[in-house]
Design a protein around this motif. Structure first.
Motif, PDB file in Angstrom:
ATOM      1  N   MET A 292       3.387   9.090  -7.212  1.00 44.92           N
ATOM      2  CA  MET A 292       3.140   7.662  -7.451  1.00 44.92           C
ATOM      3  C   MET A 292       2.746   6.961  -6.154  1.00 44.92           C
ATOM      4  N   VAL A 293       3.462   7.361  -5.065  1.00 45.28           N
ATOM      5  CA  VAL A 293       3.176   6.754  -3.760  1.00 45.28           C
ATOM      6  C   VAL A 293       1.747   7.081  -3.340  1.00 45.28           C
ATOM      7  N   VAL A 294       1.362   8.339  -3.580  1.00 44.93           N
ATOM      8  CA  VAL A 294       0.003   8.769  -3.188  1.00 44.93           C
ATOM      9  C   VAL A 294      -1.034   8.005  -3.993  1.00 44.93           C
ATOM     10  N   ILE A 295      -0.771   7.799  -5.286  1.00 46.63           N
ATOM     11  CA  ILE A 295      -1.723   7.072  -6.145  1.00 46.63           C
ATOM     12  C   ILE A 295      -1.875   5.642  -5.641  1.00 46.63           C
ATOM     13  N   THR A 296      -0.765   4.956  -5.411  1.00 48.24           N
ATOM     14  CA  THR A 296      -0.850   3.555  -4.980  1.00 48.24           C
ATOM     15  C   THR A 296      -1.477   3.455  -3.587  1.00 48.24           C
ATOM     16  N   GLU A 297      -1.189   4.421  -2.737  1.00 45.68           N
ATOM     17  CA  GLU A 297      -1.786   4.397  -1.395  1.00 45.68           C
ATOM     18  C   GLU A 297      -3.297   4.607  -1.477  1.00 45.68           C
ATOM     19  N   THR A 298      -3.728   5.515  -2.362  1.00 45.97           N
ATOM     20  CA  THR A 298      -5.164   5.753  -2.553  1.00 45.97           C
ATOM     21  C   THR A 298      -5.838   4.496  -3.081  1.00 45.97           C
ATOM     22  N   LEU A 299      -5.211   3.848  -4.057  1.00 43.49           N
ATOM     23  CA  LEU A 299      -5.775   2.619  -4.612  1.00 43.49           C
ATOM     24  C   LEU A 299      -5.844   1.537  -3.525  1.00 43.49           C
ATOM     25  N   ARG A 300      -4.771   1.418  -2.757  1.00 42.47           N
ATOM     26  CA  ARG A 300      -4.741   0.391  -1.708  1.00 42.47           C
ATOM     27  C   ARG A 300      -5.880   0.624  -0.714  1.00 42.47           C
ATOM     28  N   ARG A 301      -6.068   1.897  -0.350  1.00 38.11           N
ATOM     29  CA  ARG A 301      -7.120   2.230   0.629  1.00 38.11           C
ATOM     30  C   ARG A 301      -8.492   1.800   0.113  1.00 38.11           C
ATOM     31  N   HIS A 302      -8.708   1.983  -1.182  1.00 36.49           N
ATOM     32  CA  HIS A 302     -10.005   1.597  -1.742  1.00 36.49           C
ATOM     33  C   HIS A 302     -10.142   0.089  -1.814  1.00 36.49           C
ATOM     34  N   PHE A 303      -9.104  -0.601  -2.317  1.00 41.23           N
ATOM     35  CA  PHE A 303      -9.228  -2.024  -2.577  1.00 41.23           C
ATOM     36  C   PHE A 303      -9.391  -2.852  -1.300  1.00 41.23           C
ATOM     37  N   VAL A 304      -8.900  -2.317  -0.181  1.00 42.08           N
ATOM     38  CA  VAL A 304      -9.020  -3.089   1.073  1.00 42.08           C
ATOM     39  C   VAL A 304     -10.248  -2.667   1.878  1.00 42.08           C
ATOM     40  N   HIS A 305     -10.960  -1.658   1.390  1.00 45.38           N
ATOM     41  CA  HIS A 305     -12.132  -1.174   2.114  1.00 45.38           C
ATOM     42  C   HIS A 305     -13.300  -2.130   1.876  1.00 45.38           C
ATOM     43  N   LEU A 306     -13.964  -2.511   2.972  1.00 43.86           N
ATOM     44  CA  LEU A 306     -15.072  -3.474   2.884  1.00 43.86           C
ATOM     45  C   LEU A 306     -16.199  -2.949   1.990  1.00 43.86           C
ATOM     46  N   GLY A 307     -16.464  -1.656   2.107  1.00 42.46           N
ATOM     47  CA  GLY A 307     -17.529  -1.037   1.298  1.00 42.46           C
ATOM     48  C   GLY A 307     -17.239  -1.144  -0.192  1.00 42.46           C
ATOM     49  N   TYR A 308     -15.986  -0.955  -0.559  1.00 42.00           N
ATOM     50  CA  TYR A 308     -15.599  -1.031  -1.964  1.00 42.00           C
ATOM     51  C   TYR A 308     -15.774  -2.449  -2.479  1.00 42.00           C
ATOM     52  N   VAL A 309     -15.334  -3.415  -1.661  1.00 42.76           N
ATOM     53  CA  VAL A 309     -15.448  -4.824  -2.074  1.00 42.76           C
ATOM     54  C   VAL A 309     -16.922  -5.204  -2.215  1.00 42.76           C
ATOM     55  N   ALA A 310     -17.741  -4.763  -1.250  1.00 42.58           N
ATOM     56  CA  ALA A 310     -19.180  -5.063  -1.317  1.00 42.58           C
ATOM     57  C   ALA A 310     -19.805  -4.431  -2.554  1.00 42.58           C
ATOM     58  N   ALA A 311     -19.403  -3.198  -2.845  1.00 41.36           N
ATOM     59  CA  ALA A 311     -19.938  -2.525  -4.034  1.00 41.36           C
ATOM     60  C   ALA A 311     -19.511  -3.258  -5.304  1.00 41.36           C
TER      61      ALA A 311
END
Lengths: 243, 161
Positions: A1-20
């Motif tokens: 669960m920790v790995v899943i939430t950490e992976t999601l967090r990494r994506h959601f705060v990434h500038l590239g993801y937000v721009a996409a």
């Protein structure tokens, strides 16, 4: 669960993801306002899946992250599947965003919106993303760095080329390829096998909305890819330190 | 000092039991599902009952597309498979027309319903399949008799705007 939430967090705060995501709001909204069928909205999602999924396992071998993670009492398969789940969920958020933007665009532009067609296109896109990420995980479990993306794109191009060349040779009646053409015409199962492999590993969106057989095919193939990834990853030695 | 509890490294490499079970279940489901046909093509085109077609056409400003067919008609089934079964073409029909299926039952039941008979007489239908695009007042805009492939049918639909 920790790995899943950490992976999601990494994506959601990434500038590239937000721009996409911003791009995935503007483009479907515009297309929805112009009355473009909802099935056309998900063309960019395969690229999105490749970019998001390229970091599955492979690069972690090279950076030394994996060696650090596996020094803890973390199951290898649990870690791999959790990373996969986090990446898939982050891309599925983008699919939801596209669906909502398309609907909003159709409201703004007073264009027709077919909920059933739109929902089936979103479902098909989500399942294709699942399979793409499963294959990237499989390739990542046996390679380093971002070679998984190269393997995915390379195999996609290779299988398409093989299918195309076989079709061309099958129609040959003159010249040096005539014998091969005759052989292929007498054994249609060869081309059928190549086409079946291509349709299973790199499927096109289904003709019918919510095609039960297509959904099961993609889910089944994704699960097989994940199982193979787990089997390869469990026996792979993690190097000490980074590359 | 109490002994440190060591982590069993062999368990770290163990496969989760549920994953092979899920794979096996999906393979079985896929094999079983492939033996049953996917839902019929009628689900793709939104067929309107004959008696509601004119009112709907007048309300939506869409012409009516009458498809005259029969169970025994081979080309009618080809038309269904290649056009009504096709997601894009069915969506195009749903978007632009009020679609009405008029099925001839003379061979099976000896006679047709008055609605079916009336429409066949109105549009002088003598062969199947016949596709007629008409205004709600019955004025015929375009007709296609027989089926010679999806591209030809698509051209017919595009000409019938």
């Amino acid at each position: 669960m920790v790995v899943i939430t950490e992976t999601l967090r990494r994506h959601f705060v990434h500038l590239g993801y937000v721009a996409a995501l911003l791009l995935l709001i503007i483009i479907p909204m515009t297309m929805g306002a112009l009355g473009v069928p909802a099935s056309q909205d998900y063309g960019l999602m395969s690229l999105f899946a490749l970019i998001a999924g390229c970091q599955l396992i492979g690069p972690e071998f090279s950076s030394g992250t994996l060696q650090l993670v596996l020094s803890k009492p973390v199951g290898r398969s649990s870690y791999l599947l959790s990373r996969f789940t986090g990446v898939v969920l982050s891309i599925w958020v983008a699919v939801l965003v596209v669906f909502g933007s398309s609907y909003a665009g159709s409201l703004i532009g007073k264009a027709p919106f077919e909920p059933r067609v739109a929902l089936s296109a979103a479902t098909a896109a989500a399942l294709q993303i699942l399979l793409t990420c499963a294959l990237l995980t499989l390739f990542g479990s046996m390679s380093r760095s971002y070679a998984n993306v190269a393997m995915y794109i390379g195999s996609s191009i290779l299988i398409s080329m093989i299918a195309g060349v076989l079709m061309m040779v099958k129609n040959a009646t003159n010249g040096e390829l005539a014998a091969m053409g005759r052989f292929l015409r007498e054994h249609p199962s060869i081309i059928r096998a190549v086409q079946t492999f291509k349709d299973n590993v790199f499927p096109e969106p289904p003709q019918l909305p919510f095609d039960r057989n297509w959904i099961l095919m993609v889910a089944c193939n994704a699960s097989i890819a994940l199982l193979l990834a787990c089997i390869i990853f469990r026996s792979r030695e993690v190097p000490y330190g980074a590359d | 000092m109490a002994p440190t509890e060591l982590f069993d490294r062999s368990r770290q490499r163990a496969l989760p039991l549920w994953l092979p079970l899920v794979v096996a279940a999906l393979i079985v489901a896929r094999i079983v599902s492939s033996r049953f046909a996917v839902r019929s093509a009628e689900d793709l085109v939104r067929w309107t009952p004959i008696r509601q077609a004119r009112a709907m056409s007048a309300a939506t400003h869409k012409p009516i597309l009458y498809e005259f067919s029969a169970e025994w008609c081979g080309p009618c089934h080809e038309l269904e498979k290649e056009v009504f079964f096709d997601q894009k073409m069915a969506a195009s029909i749903n978007d632009r027309f009020i679609a009405v299926k008029v099925v001839d039952r003379r061979q099976e039941e000896g006679r047709n319903s008055p609605d079916v008979d009336g429409l066949q007489k109105q549009f002088a239908v003598r062969a199947f399949p016949t596709v007629v695009v008409a205004q709600p007042d019955g004025e015929e805009l375009r007709r296609l008799t027989g089926f010679r492939g999806a591209p030809q049918f698509a051209a017919f639909l595009n000409g019938a705007r």
